[in-house]
Design an enzyme around this catalytic site. Structure first.
Site, PDB file in Angstrom:
ATOM      1  N   THR A   1      43.329  43.287  39.087  1.00 24.90           N
ATOM      2  CA  THR A   1      42.659  44.426  38.506  1.00 24.90           C
ATOM      3  C   THR A   1      41.456  43.893  37.750  1.00 24.90           C
ATOM      4  OG1 THR A   1      44.783  45.555  38.315  1.00 24.90           O
ATOM      5  CG2 THR A   1      43.042  46.358  36.891  1.00 24.90           C
TER       6      THR A   1
ATOM      7  N   GLY B   1      48.757  43.611  36.513  1.00 23.21           N
ATOM      8  CA  GLY B   1      49.956  44.303  36.972  1.00 23.21           C
ATOM      9  C   GLY B   1      50.819  44.748  35.805  1.00 23.21           C
TER      10      GLY B   1
END
Length: 570
Positions: free
Chosen positions: A382, A475
């Site tokens: 991310t 995550g």
């Protein structure tokens, strides 16, 4: 300045701040943040940081810089921040006093169904939810960034896209991390002809660090969006390319799914911790709920007195983390589809009830922890970046395509990867996803539903002023990484670079494991194991790009865990 109530004109001005005000923060510190008096950017790639810095220097505001950086990162870091994915943005405006949350999370296609990733025996098949055309949710990044710019920025979309188009067209020099990522995932990515064509040389060989990497198809896609607006991505040529690629590989997403996609403006989760106001992302993210919940559980303890990363501090943090993640497994999902007991979960009364269950010297077994009875209180790849300007506007943004390189499938002719966010649903309630997170009925697959996320863009305010802008990739570890940056600053008095660089810990209830980074003392580990914790030292967690603002001075902390991270002040 742009207000969160209505777009207005913006003008930049330098703050008149004495350098002496910074000395108490930095005196004797081993890690020094970047400094500025007119603004600060912190992103995971130096090219995006430079671009965002230039936007602020040229008179753009923090939202202009954030959107411009968001598109630039989609070019320089396609493995994680991509227009084929989605995410969340928090915007705080000191002048209006408002903090708003933009939800541009992906959605399940209208033909998605509850058991689509289960075989005939009813078992969840991870390959289907992670590495197939059906792994992709309807992307939200383009719509979300365009909404933020339109409502709260001063730039037009073509202006914000120009740097990304140039990077895609002219290319950039490949850093070692980029080259290594493509080498490590070669087998997975090269099975898709469209992906092979973009990320590997015509003869199949690897690109090397130091070579120039160009993406002409992606440049063409960005040019179409610049010319025709976000609708081009959802109803124009790009939309057709997306659906052609997905349906070529037996996916269920349709043109109607793309055309129907809309981002949502939501109220952020709000809590308090030791006199600071904590604002973070609301559902379908679980991040804000559980950051506030964990802080509530720890607020009554003298965390500062117990010491940074002492065995007792880590023990209390672990106990709080376990209970939050247990609640996550049952109560969290898309609030447009399920009734998330938000007020109950973030209630200080509920936190006191959970805190009373802690054994001060013994780890609680996961078997004896389950989702709490909250009704009584009802009334991994991310990209994160943080940007703040000197007019009181701050942006915390986290977006993703889920796994590194998402599903691995590039849209042929459009040049970008599709996400595999469908794996963030509960393919089968009670079965863990790729990050070991247990999901329940609240996060079951339904048509047009947003899947649960751990992304936690967060803004902390002090006496009404922006104080801390933070968040992280990672995550399931996003929540605890962001939590620890906040605690390192508030409880342990660290400057932002020290807070970001310090070793981290993580406990998510199941599996029964207290994960730590290298840098925790062996003596501390022995004490924790003596309390019954199953301690496991694993690689670095998260990559928080964070900003602290104090007395008109800006401090940027770029996380050293990501080699390309960069903070730049004005």
């Amino acid at each position: 300045m742009v207000s969160l109530t209505a777009p207005q004109a913006f003008s930049a001005s330098a703050s008149d701040v004495s350098g002496e005000a910074t000395l108490p923060i930095l005196e004797g510190e081993r890690f020094h943040p970047e400094e500025g008096t007119r603004g600060m950017v912190a992103t995971s790639h130096y090219l995006a940081s430079q671009i965002a810095h230039d936007v602020l220097a040229d008179g753009g505001n923090a939202v202009d810089a954030a959107v411009t950086a968001g598109f630039a990162l989609a070019v320089t870091q396609p493995r994680s921040g991509n227009i084929g994915g989605g995410g969340f943005m928090l915007i705080s405006d000191e002048k209006s006093g408002k903090v708003i949350a933009i939800d541009y999370r992906e959605k399940a296609p209208s033909r998605a169904y509850r058991t689509m990733f289960q075989n005939d025996e009813g078992e969840a098949v991870s390959q289907w939810s992670r590495f197939s055309a059906n792994a992709a949710g309807v992307p939200g990044t383009v719509a979300g960034l365009a909404l933020a710019l339109d409502r709260y920025g001063t730039y037009r979309l073509p202006q914000a896209l120009a740097p990304a188009i140039k990077l895609a067209e002219e290319g950039f020099i490949i850093p070692p991390r980029f080259a290594k990522g493509l080498a490590d995932t070669r087998e997975r990515l090269q099975k898709w002809p469209s992906t092979r064509k973009v990320f590997y040389k015509p003869d199949g060989q690897l690109y090397q660090a130091g070579e120039r990497f160009r993406q002409p198809d992606l440049a063409a896609t960005l040019k179409r969006i610049a010319a025709d607006g976000p609708d081009e991505f959802y109803t124009g040529q790009t939309a057709k390319l997306i659906i052609d690629e997905i349906q070529r590989h037996a996916g269920v997403m349709t043109l109607e799914d793309l055309a129907a996609y809309e981002p949502v403006i939501r109220e952020p989760v709000h809590g308090t911790y030791r006199g600071y106001d904590i604002y973070s992302m609301s559902p379908p993210s679980s991040g804000g709920v559980h950051i506030v919940q964990i802080l509530n559980m720890l607020e009554g303890d003298d965390i500062h007195g117990l010491g940074f990363n002492s065995a007792q501090t880590i023990h209390l943090m672990s106990e709080a983390m376990k209970r939050a993640y247990a609640d996550r497994s049952q109560y969290l999902g898309d609030s447009d589809f399920v009734d998330v007991p938000l007020n109950a979960l973030t209630s200080k009364a509920y936190a006191r009830e959970l805190r009373s269950q802690f054994n001060e010297s013994q780890s609680t077994s996961p078997d004896s922890i389950g989702p709490g009875k909250v009704q009584r209180y009802e009334s991994n790849e991310t990209t994160h970046f943080s940007i703040a300007d000197d007019q009181g506007l701050a942006v915390s943004n986290t977006y993703t395509i889920n796994f590194s390189y998402g599903s691995g499938l590039v849209v042929d002719g459009a040049g970008f990867l599709l996400n595999n966010e469908m794996d963030d649903f509960s393919a089968k309630p009670g079965v863990p996803n790729a990050y070991g997170l247990i999901g329940g009925e609240a996060n079951a697959i339904e048509p047009n539903k947003r899947m649960l996320s751990s992304m936690s863009p967060t803004i902390v305010k002090k006496e009404g002023r922006n104080f801390l802008v933070t968040g992280s990739p990672g995550g399931s570890r996003i929540i605890t990484t962001t939590l620890q940056v906040i605690m390192n600053v508030i409880d342990h008095g660290m400057n932002i670079q020290s807070a970001v660089s310090a070793p981290r810990v993580h406990d998510q209830w199941l599996p029964d494991q207290l994960r730590i980074e290298a840098g925790i003392s062996p003596d501390t580990i022995r004490l924790l194991e003596g309390m019954g914790h199953h301690v496991d030292t694993q690689p670095a967690m998260g990559a928080s790009q964070s900003i602290m603002i104090d007395e008109g001075h800006f401090y940027g902390g770029a996380d050293p865990r990501r080699a390309t991270s960069s903070a730049m002040g004005l």
